[in-house]
Motif scaffolding. Structure first.
Motif, PDB file in Angstrom:
ATOM      1  N   LEU A  51       0.823  -1.204   0.000  1.00 58.06           N
ATOM      2  CA  LEU A  51       0.000   0.000   0.000  1.00 58.06           C
ATOM      3  C   LEU A  51       0.863   1.263   0.000  1.00 58.06           C
ATOM      4  O   LEU A  51       0.540   2.253  -0.651  1.00 58.06           O
ATOM      5  N   ASP A  52       1.981   1.221   0.712  1.00 58.36           N
ATOM      6  CA  ASP A  52       2.874   2.379   0.767  1.00 58.36           C
ATOM      7  C   ASP A  52       3.435   2.730  -0.610  1.00 58.36           C
ATOM      8  O   ASP A  52       3.611   3.896  -0.947  1.00 58.36           O
ATOM      9  N   GLN A  53       3.716   1.697  -1.408  1.00 62.11           N
ATOM     10  CA  GLN A  53       4.232   1.922  -2.764  1.00 62.11           C
ATOM     11  C   GLN A  53       3.168   2.550  -3.649  1.00 62.11           C
ATOM     12  O   GLN A  53       3.447   3.439  -4.452  1.00 62.11           O
ATOM     13  N   VAL A  54       1.936   2.047  -3.499  1.00 63.34           N
ATOM     14  CA  VAL A  54       0.834   2.591  -4.293  1.00 63.34           C
ATOM     15  C   VAL A  54       0.572   4.037  -3.883  1.00 63.34           C
ATOM     16  O   VAL A  54       0.404   4.913  -4.732  1.00 63.34           O
ATOM     17  N   ARG A  55       0.620   4.279  -2.577  1.00 66.80           N
ATOM     18  CA  ARG A  55       0.393   5.646  -2.082  1.00 66.80           C
ATOM     19  C   ARG A  55       1.469   6.587  -2.626  1.00 66.80           C
ATOM     20  O   ARG A  55       1.170   7.700  -3.061  1.00 66.80           O
ATOM     21  N   ALA A  56       2.716   6.138  -2.608  1.00 62.80           N
ATOM     22  CA  ALA A  56       3.817   6.973  -3.095  1.00 62.80           C
ATOM     23  C   ALA A  56       3.655   7.286  -4.582  1.00 62.80           C
ATOM     24  O   ALA A  56       3.920   8.407  -5.019  1.00 62.80           O
ATOM     25  N   ALA A  57       3.209   6.300  -5.360  1.00 64.79           N
ATOM     26  CA  ALA A  57       3.031   6.507  -6.798  1.00 64.79           C
ATOM     27  C   ALA A  57       1.907   7.501  -7.071  1.00 64.79           C
ATOM     28  O   ALA A  57       2.029   8.392  -7.919  1.00 64.79           O
ATOM     29  N   VAL A  58       0.803   7.363  -6.330  1.00 62.67           N
ATOM     30  CA  VAL A  58      -0.328   8.286  -6.487  1.00 62.67           C
ATOM     31  C   VAL A  58       0.090   9.692  -6.074  1.00 62.67           C
ATOM     32  O   VAL A  58      -0.235  10.681  -6.742  1.00 62.67           O
ATOM     33  N   ASP A  59       0.866   9.775  -4.999  1.00 63.02           N
ATOM     34  CA  ASP A  59       1.363  11.050  -4.509  1.00 63.02           C
ATOM     35  C   ASP A  59       2.278  11.700  -5.550  1.00 63.02           C
ATOM     36  O   ASP A  59       2.206  12.905  -5.804  1.00 63.02           O
ATOM     37  N   GLU A  60       3.125  10.887  -6.167  1.00 62.50           N
ATOM     38  CA  GLU A  60       4.043  11.365  -7.199  1.00 62.50           C
ATOM     39  C   GLU A  60       3.270  11.976  -8.370  1.00 62.50           C
ATOM     40  O   GLU A  60       3.702  12.950  -8.977  1.00 62.50           O
ATOM     41  N   ALA A  61       2.121  11.398  -8.674  1.00 66.27           N
ATOM     42  CA  ALA A  61       1.281  11.914  -9.757  1.00 66.27           C
ATOM     43  C   ALA A  61       0.567  13.201  -9.352  1.00 66.27           C
ATOM     44  O   ALA A  61       0.051  13.929 -10.198  1.00 66.27           O
ATOM     45  N   GLY A  62       0.535  13.465  -8.046  1.00 69.84           N
ATOM     46  CA  GLY A  62      -0.076  14.711  -7.568  1.00 69.84           C
ATOM     47  C   GLY A  62      -1.449  14.540  -6.955  1.00 69.84           C
ATOM     48  O   GLY A  62      -2.178  15.529  -6.784  1.00 69.84           O
ATOM     49  N   TYR A  63      -1.790  13.296  -6.590  1.00 67.05           N
ATOM     50  CA  TYR A  63      -3.124  13.042  -6.041  1.00 67.05           C
ATOM     51  C   TYR A  63      -3.003  12.303  -4.724  1.00 67.05           C
ATOM     52  O   TYR A  63      -1.905  11.952  -4.296  1.00 67.05           O
ATOM     53  N   GLU A  64      -4.154  12.059  -4.105  1.00 68.00           N
ATOM     54  CA  GLU A  64      -4.147  11.475  -2.763  1.00 68.00           C
ATOM     55  C   GLU A  64      -4.840  10.123  -2.750  1.00 68.00           C
ATOM     56  O   GLU A  64      -5.999  10.007  -3.183  1.00 68.00           O
ATOM     57  N   LEU A  65      -4.131   9.129  -2.229  1.00 68.82           N
ATOM     58  CA  LEU A  65      -4.729   7.813  -2.053  1.00 68.82           C
ATOM     59  C   LEU A  65      -5.564   7.833  -0.769  1.00 68.82           C
ATOM     60  O   LEU A  65      -5.044   8.043   0.315  1.00 68.82           O
ATOM     61  N   VAL A  66      -6.873   7.612  -0.930  1.00 66.55           N
ATOM     62  CA  VAL A  66      -7.773   7.654   0.225  1.00 66.55           C
ATOM     63  C   VAL A  66      -7.842   6.292   0.898  1.00 66.55           C
ATOM     64  O   VAL A  66      -7.950   6.187   2.107  1.00 66.55           O
ATOM     65  N   GLY A  67      -7.800   5.247   0.084  1.00 67.23           N
ATOM     66  CA  GLY A  67      -7.870   3.903   0.671  1.00 67.23           C
ATOM     67  C   GLY A  67      -8.146   2.856  -0.382  1.00 67.23           C
ATOM     68  O   GLY A  67      -8.054   3.115  -1.576  1.00 67.23           O
ATOM     69  N   VAL A  68      -8.508   1.675   0.109  1.00 67.54           N
ATOM     70  CA  VAL A  68      -8.837   0.553  -0.776  1.00 67.54           C
ATOM     71  C   VAL A  68     -10.343   0.387  -0.742  1.00 67.54           C
ATOM     72  O   VAL A  68     -10.946   0.372   0.337  1.00 67.54           O
ATOM     73  N   ALA A  69     -10.960   0.284  -1.933  1.00 62.26           N
ATOM     74  CA  ALA A  69     -12.430   0.168  -2.007  1.00 62.26           C
ATOM     75  C   ALA A  69     -12.878  -1.209  -1.518  1.00 62.26           C
ATOM     76  O   ALA A  69     -12.156  -2.181  -1.639  1.00 62.26           O
TER      77      ALA A  69
END
Ligand SMILES: [Cu+2]
Length: 69
Positions: A51-69
């Protein structure tokens, strides 16, 4: 496997493209599908992603990972 992540802040095709390219660059990711209306991002991968890797990638794109659906 498929995991659906919820991402906040995407408003157009450009946003979706940025998130898609960052997530596609993660090791093991085989496909990314963005639903702009909901912010749901479906990621296909051979194995579970950190999850940390996915969050970092989303953050890098400029958006916020809220969670897993
Ligand atoms: Cu946009």
């Amino acid at each position: 496997m498929e995991t659906v992540y919820v991402v906040k802040g995407m408003t157009c095709g450009h946003c979706a493209g940025s998130v898609t390219s960052e997530l596609t660059a993660l090791p093991g990711v085989e496909g990314v599908d963005v639903a702009l209306e909901t912010g749901n991002v479906t990621v296909k991968s051979a194995a579970a992603l950190e999850l940390d890797q996915v969050r970092a990638a989303v953050d890098e794109a400029g958006y916020e990972l809220v969670g897993v659906a």
